[in-house]
Design a protein around this motif. Structure first.
Motif, PDB file in Angstrom:
ATOM      1  N   THR A  67      27.495  37.158  37.742  1.00 27.18           N
ATOM      2  CA  THR A  67      26.873  37.996  38.773  1.00 27.18           C
ATOM      3  C   THR A  67      26.299  37.133  39.883  1.00 27.18           C
ATOM      4  N   ARG A  68      26.481  35.817  39.791  1.00 30.78           N
ATOM      5  CA  ARG A  68      25.959  34.905  40.808  1.00 30.78           C
ATOM      6  C   ARG A  68      26.915  34.829  41.990  1.00 30.78           C
ATOM      7  N   THR A  69      26.453  34.208  43.059  1.00 32.65           N
ATOM      8  CA  THR A  69      27.279  34.046  44.261  1.00 32.65           C
ATOM      9  C   THR A  69      27.565  32.582  44.581  1.00 32.65           C
ATOM     10  N   VAL A  84      33.688  38.257  39.707  1.00 35.04           N
ATOM     11  CA  VAL A  84      32.359  38.220  40.299  1.00 35.04           C
ATOM     12  C   VAL A  84      31.914  39.637  40.628  1.00 35.04           C
ATOM     13  N   ALA A  86      30.401  42.729  42.868  1.00 33.34           N
ATOM     14  CA  ALA A  86      30.315  43.250  44.233  1.00 33.34           C
ATOM     15  C   ALA A  86      29.923  44.717  44.146  1.00 33.34           C
ATOM     16  N   SER A  96      33.438  38.176  46.771  1.00 33.96           N
ATOM     17  CA  SER A  96      32.300  37.309  46.995  1.00 33.96           C
ATOM     18  C   SER A  96      32.762  35.892  47.322  1.00 33.96           C
ATOM     19  N   ALA A  97      32.161  35.334  48.347  1.00 33.35           N
ATOM     20  CA  ALA A  97      32.431  33.963  48.782  1.00 33.35           C
ATOM     21  C   ALA A  97      33.842  33.779  49.335  1.00 33.35           C
ATOM     22  N   THR A 102      38.521  34.016  42.786  1.00 29.46           N
ATOM     23  CA  THR A 102      37.683  35.082  42.249  1.00 29.46           C
ATOM     24  C   THR A 102      38.261  36.449  42.572  1.00 29.46           C
ATOM     25  N   ALA A 104      36.474  40.331  42.869  1.00 33.89           N
ATOM     26  CA  ALA A 104      35.193  41.031  42.878  1.00 33.89           C
ATOM     27  C   ALA A 104      35.348  42.421  42.279  1.00 33.89           C
TER      28      ALA A 104
END
Length: 359
Positions: A67-69, A84, A86, A96-97, A102, A104
């Motif tokens: 759940t981090r970015t 990830v 979103a 994300s990012a 990844t 989301a």
């Protein structure tokens, strides 16, 4: 440890993914492990270095979730895929990012568990796909297509596909086409190629395959063709491989040679710089694998893209393990196959699988 319990990065570094892949009956055991990037204890620098090394060298599919970015880029690169968070629909368009490593989703934990279940259902296909995508990254397109076809023929002889065929039951041969399955017309310097079996949703059967390959040959031999436009008549661009023809091949070596030497993938790649593909409706299997070779892919707003092959014990076999990673990367390609559900035109645009959305 329960088969459904995620491992931490520290546990990955300690060898939690390194147990023998095959059991005593040569069946894959725990083909996909979920790595919880948020789970304590926090990895040390030495843990991260070892986790990256073991992830790259291992046999299992490793799907991260977080759940981090902010992520360790080396670990993202070593994992097969990272999910990830979103705050949008579960297959949201913006990742994300912006990392191609990844995908989301609203609930990374639930999605990771779903993907684990998918791999457990068809472990042979899931593991072969992982091996193939990693091998192909540095291969030229022609060799990558050969590798895909060899892997596909291997899975045609596998237990996963045999079980799918048995569950499906016998199917009648598809009805003959009432006319040409592919229409070809020249408009000045533009060659227009239209899939024209709307009654079969332009299913990619043997006759359509041969006609499409022959049509693309025109552009290969005629340098005065400046643009090739590929589209489809009816409610969908293409519903993918004709399921009524699945299981018909008995000579799997011959089927490999037909796919690689008589199919459309190599030819579409060769004209790719001049090729525009116009998609609409359902684009399933070959219905996205082949147009993804185009330098320009235009999608109607109703476009829905799906790769369902894993559920059959197979992998994409019309060129998709080559064309899609060159557009969206191997990790998002892996996600589309493992997940098996459709994405819409918006997400395809965000990833670069299509270049424009037009009515």
């Amino acid at each position: 440890m329960s088969p459904t319990t995620p491992i931490s990065v520290a546990e990955l570094a300690a060898g939690a993914a390194d147990a023998d892949l095959l059991d005593g009956d040569a069946r894959a055991h725990r083909p996909l492990l979920v790595v919880d990037l948020d789970r304590p204890p926090a990895p040390t620098a030495a843990d991260l270095e070892r986790a990256v090394r073991l992830a790259r060298a291992g046999d299992r599919l490793l799907v991260g979730r977080t759940t981090r970015t902010v992520f360790d880029s080396a670990l993202l690169d070593a994992l097969d895929l990272t999910l990830v968070h979103a705050p949008r629909d579960r297959l949201c368009a913006t990742d994300s990012a912006g990392s191609a490593a990844t995908v989301a989703v609203v609930d990374p934990a639930a999605e990771a568990e779903f993907l684990r279940g998918q791999a457990e259902e068809q472990p042979q296909a899931a593991l072969v796909l992982r091996q193939l995508l990693r091998i192909q990254e540095k291969l030229p397109v022609s060799q990558a297509l050969d590798a895909e076809s060899l892997a596909y023929s291997t899975l045609l002889g596998g237990s996963g596909f045999a079980h799918w065929l048995a569950a499906r039951g016998p199917r009648p041969a598809p009805p003959p086409a009432s006319g040409d399955p592919v229409l070809v017309r020249r408009e000045g310097a533009v060659l227009r190629i239209t899939l024209d079996r709307p009654e079969r949703r332009n299913a990619h059967g043997a006759r359509l395959r041969d006609a499409l390959a022959a049509a693309v040959e025109i552009a290969l031999w005629d340098d005065s063709v400046r643009e090739v436009v590929l589209d489809g008549n009816g409610p969908s661009f293409s519903s993918g491989g004709d399921l009524d023809e699945f299981g018909a091949a008995t000579d799997l070596a011959g089927a490999h040679l037909i796919r690689t030497r008589a199919g459309a993938a190599t030819r579409l790649h060769a004209v790719g710089g001049r090729l525009t593909a116009r998609l609409h409706g359902h684009c399933v299997g070959a219905g996205i694998e082949l147009p993804a070779f185009a330098s320009r892919v235009v999608a109607a707003p109703d476009t829905r893209i799906r790769l369902p092959e894993l559920s059959m014990g197979l992998i994409p076999g019309a060129g998709g393990t080559v064309s899609l990673p060159r557009r969206i990367g191997r990790r998002r390609t892996l996600f589309l196959v493992l997940d098996g559900r459709a994405i819409d035109a918006e997400r395809a645009l965000a990833w670069g699988l299509v270049d424009h959305i037009e009515e």
